[in-house]
Scaffold this motif. Structure first.
Motif, PDB file in Angstrom:
ATOM      1  N   GLU A   1       0.817  -1.213   0.000  1.00  0.00           N
ATOM      2  CA  GLU A   1       0.000   0.000   0.000  1.00  0.00           C
ATOM      3  C   GLU A   1       0.856   1.272   0.000  1.00  0.00           C
ATOM      4  OE1 GLU A   1      -4.040  -1.641   2.184  1.00  0.00           O
ATOM      5  OE2 GLU A   1      -2.581  -0.500   3.357  1.00  0.00           O
ATOM      6  N   GLN A   2       2.067   1.182   0.572  1.00  0.00           N
ATOM      7  CA  GLN A   2       2.946   2.354   0.615  1.00  0.00           C
ATOM      8  C   GLN A   2       3.845   2.440  -0.614  1.00  0.00           C
ATOM      9  OE1 GLN A   2       2.503   4.581   3.021  1.00  0.00           O
ATOM     10  NE2 GLN A   2       0.860   3.238   3.745  1.00  0.00           N
ATOM     11  N   ALA A   3       3.802   1.413  -1.455  1.00  0.00           N
ATOM     12  CA  ALA A   3       4.634   1.416  -2.667  1.00  0.00           C
ATOM     13  C   ALA A   3       3.824   0.893  -3.844  1.00  0.00           C
ATOM     14  CB  ALA A   3       5.879   0.564  -2.447  1.00  0.00           C
ATOM     15  N   PRO A   4       2.820   1.654  -4.281  1.00  0.00           N
ATOM     16  CA  PRO A   4       1.926   1.170  -5.350  1.00  0.00           C
ATOM     17  C   PRO A   4       2.635   0.874  -6.657  1.00  0.00           C
ATOM     18  CG  PRO A   4       1.613   3.522  -4.940  1.00  0.00           C
ATOM     19  CD  PRO A   4       2.488   3.019  -3.832  1.00  0.00           C
ATOM     20  N   GLY A   5       3.830   1.425  -6.858  1.00  0.00           N
ATOM     21  CA  GLY A   5       4.548   1.196  -8.095  1.00  0.00           C
ATOM     22  C   GLY A   5       4.997  -0.240  -8.284  1.00  0.00           C
ATOM     23  N   LYS A   6       4.980  -1.026  -7.207  1.00  0.00           N
ATOM     24  CA  LYS A   6       5.406  -2.416  -7.327  1.00  0.00           C
ATOM     25  C   LYS A   6       4.315  -3.304  -7.916  1.00  0.00           C
ATOM     26  CE  LYS A   6       9.078  -2.465  -3.912  1.00  0.00           C
ATOM     27  NZ  LYS A   6       9.714  -3.193  -2.793  1.00  0.00           N
ATOM     28  N   GLY A   7       3.142  -2.763  -8.103  1.00  0.00           N
ATOM     29  CA  GLY A   7       2.091  -3.481  -8.817  1.00  0.00           C
ATOM     30  C   GLY A   7       1.600  -4.728  -8.134  1.00  0.00           C
ATOM     31  N   ALA A   8       1.211  -4.634  -6.875  1.00  0.00           N
ATOM     32  CA  ALA A   8       0.689  -5.793  -6.162  1.00  0.00           C
ATOM     33  C   ALA A   8      -0.728  -6.098  -6.639  1.00  0.00           C
ATOM     34  CB  ALA A   8       0.695  -5.539  -4.659  1.00  0.00           C
ATOM     35  N   GLU A   9      -0.959  -7.366  -7.021  1.00  0.00           N
ATOM     36  CA  GLU A   9      -2.274  -7.800  -7.484  1.00  0.00           C
ATOM     37  C   GLU A   9      -2.722  -9.004  -6.663  1.00  0.00           C
ATOM     38  OE1 GLU A   9      -2.842  -7.832 -11.982  1.00  0.00           O
ATOM     39  OE2 GLU A   9      -0.658  -8.001 -11.793  1.00  0.00           O
ATOM     40  N   VAL A  10      -3.879  -8.916  -6.042  1.00  0.00           N
ATOM     41  CA  VAL A  10      -4.422 -10.051  -5.310  1.00  0.00           C
ATOM     42  C   VAL A  10      -4.980 -11.049  -6.323  1.00  0.00           C
ATOM     43  CG1 VAL A  10      -6.100 -10.830  -3.609  1.00  0.00           C
ATOM     44  CG2 VAL A  10      -4.972  -8.614  -3.313  1.00  0.00           C
ATOM     45  N   LEU A  11      -4.418 -12.242  -6.329  1.00  0.00           N
ATOM     46  CA  LEU A  11      -4.856 -13.264  -7.284  1.00  0.00           C
ATOM     47  C   LEU A  11      -5.999 -14.104  -6.740  1.00  0.00           C
ATOM     48  CD1 LEU A  11      -1.405 -14.532  -8.622  1.00  0.00           C
ATOM     49  CD2 LEU A  11      -2.776 -12.580  -9.369  1.00  0.00           C
ATOM     50  N   ALA A  12      -5.970 -14.398  -5.460  1.00  0.00           N
ATOM     51  CA  ALA A  12      -7.015 -15.215  -4.850  1.00  0.00           C
ATOM     52  C   ALA A  12      -6.871 -15.108  -3.333  1.00  0.00           C
ATOM     53  CB  ALA A  12      -6.888 -16.679  -5.284  1.00  0.00           C
ATOM     54  N   ALA A  13      -7.949 -15.425  -2.635  1.00  0.00           N
ATOM     55  CA  ALA A  13      -7.933 -15.383  -1.174  1.00  0.00           C
ATOM     56  C   ALA A  13      -9.086 -16.201  -0.631  1.00  0.00           C
ATOM     57  CB  ALA A  13      -8.022 -13.943  -0.663  1.00  0.00           C
ATOM     58  N   HIS A  14      -8.950 -16.628   0.603  1.00  0.00           N
ATOM     59  CA  HIS A  14     -10.037 -17.357   1.264  1.00  0.00           C
ATOM     60  C   HIS A  14     -10.073 -16.971   2.737  1.00  0.00           C
ATOM     61  CE1 HIS A  14     -12.970 -20.502   1.977  1.00  0.00           C
ATOM     62  NE2 HIS A  14     -12.260 -20.902   3.023  1.00  0.00           N
ATOM     63  N   GLY A  15     -11.242 -16.511   3.178  1.00  0.00           N
ATOM     64  CA  GLY A  15     -11.440 -16.226   4.588  1.00  0.00           C
ATOM     65  C   GLY A  15     -10.946 -14.877   5.048  1.00  0.00           C
ATOM     66  N   VAL A  16     -10.438 -14.036   4.130  1.00  0.00           N
ATOM     67  CA  VAL A  16      -9.960 -12.711   4.513  1.00  0.00           C
ATOM     68  C   VAL A  16     -10.398 -11.686   3.478  1.00  0.00           C
ATOM     69  CG1 VAL A  16      -7.935 -13.560   5.774  1.00  0.00           C
ATOM     70  CG2 VAL A  16      -7.746 -13.079   3.329  1.00  0.00           C
ATOM     71  N   ARG A  17     -10.582 -10.462   3.939  1.00  0.00           N
ATOM     72  CA  ARG A  17     -10.876  -9.373   3.027  1.00  0.00           C
ATOM     73  C   ARG A  17      -9.580  -8.908   2.374  1.00  0.00           C
ATOM     74  NH1 ARG A  17     -13.676  -5.673   7.354  1.00  0.00           N
ATOM     75  NH2 ARG A  17     -12.164  -6.863   8.621  1.00  0.00           N
ATOM     76  N   THR A  18      -9.685  -8.413   1.161  1.00  0.00           N
ATOM     77  CA  THR A  18      -8.495  -8.017   0.415  1.00  0.00           C
ATOM     78  C   THR A  18      -8.516  -6.539   0.020  1.00  0.00           C
ATOM     79  OG1 THR A  18      -9.515  -8.698  -1.681  1.00  0.00           O
ATOM     80  CG2 THR A  18      -8.208 -10.351  -0.499  1.00  0.00           C
ATOM     81  N   ASP A  19      -9.455  -5.769   0.576  1.00  0.00           N
ATOM     82  CA  ASP A  19      -9.549  -4.358   0.202  1.00  0.00           C
ATOM     83  C   ASP A  19      -8.491  -3.499   0.873  1.00  0.00           C
ATOM     84  OD1 ASP A  19     -10.932  -4.994   2.614  1.00  0.00           O
ATOM     85  OD2 ASP A  19     -11.908  -3.034   2.565  1.00  0.00           O
ATOM     86  N   SER A  20      -7.897  -3.985   1.974  1.00  0.00           N
ATOM     87  CA  SER A  20      -6.847  -3.225   2.645  1.00  0.00           C
ATOM     88  C   SER A  20      -6.027  -4.167   3.514  1.00  0.00           C
ATOM     89  CB  SER A  20      -7.432  -2.108   3.513  1.00  0.00           C
ATOM     90  OG  SER A  20      -8.078  -2.654   4.658  1.00  0.00           O
ATOM     91  N   ALA A  21      -4.782  -3.756   3.790  1.00  0.00           N
ATOM     92  CA  ALA A  21      -3.919  -4.554   4.666  1.00  0.00           C
ATOM     93  C   ALA A  21      -4.489  -4.618   6.074  1.00  0.00           C
ATOM     94  CB  ALA A  21      -2.509  -3.953   4.685  1.00  0.00           C
ATOM     95  N   GLU A  22      -5.100  -3.528   6.512  1.00  0.00           N
ATOM     96  CA  GLU A  22      -5.668  -3.482   7.858  1.00  0.00           C
ATOM     97  C   GLU A  22      -6.780  -4.517   8.007  1.00  0.00           C
ATOM     98  OE1 GLU A  22      -7.839  -0.307  10.931  1.00  0.00           O
ATOM     99  OE2 GLU A  22      -7.308   0.296   8.886  1.00  0.00           O
ATOM    100  N   HIS A  23      -7.685  -4.573   7.028  1.00  0.00           N
ATOM    101  CA  HIS A  23      -8.788  -5.525   7.100  1.00  0.00           C
ATOM    102  C   HIS A  23      -8.280  -6.965   6.972  1.00  0.00           C
ATOM    103  CE1 HIS A  23     -12.048  -2.392   5.826  1.00  0.00           C
ATOM    104  NE2 HIS A  23     -11.699  -2.303   7.099  1.00  0.00           N
ATOM    105  N   MET A  24      -7.328  -7.184   6.071  1.00  0.00           N
ATOM    106  CA  MET A  24      -6.801  -8.529   5.898  1.00  0.00           C
ATOM    107  C   MET A  24      -6.144  -9.031   7.181  1.00  0.00           C
ATOM    108  SD  MET A  24      -3.956  -9.961   3.159  1.00  0.00           S
ATOM    109  CE  MET A  24      -4.981  -9.686   1.703  1.00  0.00           C
TER     110      MET A  24
END
Length: 314
Positions: A21-44
């Motif tokens: 979240e502090q380095a958006p230029g690295k292009g982090a993409e959530v590919l899949a998840a189970h049991g956790v929210r992926t909208d923010s690091a805090e929620h996850m």
């Protein structure tokens, strides 16, 4: 395919790292998840910690695996394929993707394809996910996935890179058999130290450390005193023998045993009453959070909500 396995303590720090979240230029993409929210690091992290509360005595509940592939595989490894590989990797480690919280995030900051898999070592039933011999097991799982997906074999890439790297400066300068032997021994010591930096901190016994080092071509030899306490440890690679204390003070037999004891202590299960308290809290928190998320989804997408229910990980 290479899997670098680490077991850590903080879901907050790990989720912030993988989501970048502090380095958006690295292009982090959530590919899949189970049991956790992926909208923010805090929620996850909050979702991970809610289930982790069922095992409050488990010090290191964060399983982090960086899965990397040769750059030649970039075209083949779409996001969809990498997401499937992550779930196959979990299954290979005997981790149930349907009964465990996890998230896999792809980073674009390097030329070669790679992704980060974050897994809760407390499953949704409150049971601890074992990390015993996990590094050596990971090597076997990676080899199986390479075969199943027709990927380039990592061992072949490693041998190619070793040839490209060539000898160290000390090995180049060596002109006598004694100098050559000394330079070769120094290189072995460096490689052993690098391997121990990945493995020693997670092992709980000399036997576990021995199993973790073998896939790297390193053998562990241990001597004990009459009272059973460790007297000395030697690591051997390609015929070169290096004492643990020669690699670093932290790798002497005594210091390693102290580290193993701490790891075993952190891995002990807490008292039953604390398990129940943690479980009640975790399940109540998850239920409340997902109820709120479902309500928000219904308000934002009423038509879509009618066609499908709320899915964990949305």
């Amino acid at each position: 395919m290479i899997g670098k396995v680490k077991v850590n303590q903080s879901f907050g720090a790990m989720c912030r790292y993988v989501l970048q979240e502090q380095a958006p230029g690295k292009g982090a993409e959530v590919l899949a998840a189970h049991g956790v929210r992926t909208d923010s690091a805090e929620h996850m992290a909050a979702d991970f910690d809610a289930v982790r509360a069922m095992r409050p005595g488990l010090g290191k509940a964060v399983l982090h695996v960086a899965l990397a592939f040769p750059v030649e595989e970039k075209e083949k490894l779409t996001n969809e394929v990498m997401g499937r590989i992550a779930q196959d990797y979990l299954k290979g480690l005997n981790i149930d993707p349907e009964n465990t919280q996890w998230a896999v995030v792809r980073h674009q900051d390097k030329t070669h394809p790679h992704m980060h898999l974050v897994v809760n070592r407390v499953d949704l039933d409150g049971q601890t996910v074992s990390d015993q011999f996990i590094r050596s097991r990971s090597v076997d799982v990676c080899k199986g996935i390479e075969q199943a997906y027709g990927l380039i074999v990592a061992d072949q890439v490693g041998r190619k890179q070793a040839r490209e790297i060539g000898p160290t400066p000390a090995q180049v300068k060596a002109t006598t058999p004694k100098e050559e032997q000394s330079a070769d021994w120094s290189r072995a010591r460096q490689e052993i130290g690098r391997a121990l930096s990945y493995t020693a901190g997670q092992a709980r016994s000399f036997d576990e450390l021995r199993e973790a080092l073998r896939p790297r071509g390193i053998e562990l030899e241990l001597t004990r005193r009459k009272n059973g306490s460790p007297a000395g440890v030697v690591f051997a690679q390609d015929g070169h023998r290096v004492k643990g204390s020669q690699v670093g003070r932290e790798y002497s037999a005594g210091n390693l045993e102290t580290g193993f004891a701490k790891a075993r202590e952190l891995g002990q299960d807490p008292a039953q009453q604390w398990q129940q308290v943690g479980q009640d809290y975790a399940l109540a928190k998850l239920a409340a959070e997902y109820a709120q998320a479902k309500q928000r989804q219904a308000q934002q997408q009423p038509s879509q909500q009618q066609s499908r229910g709320f899915e964990m990980g949305d």
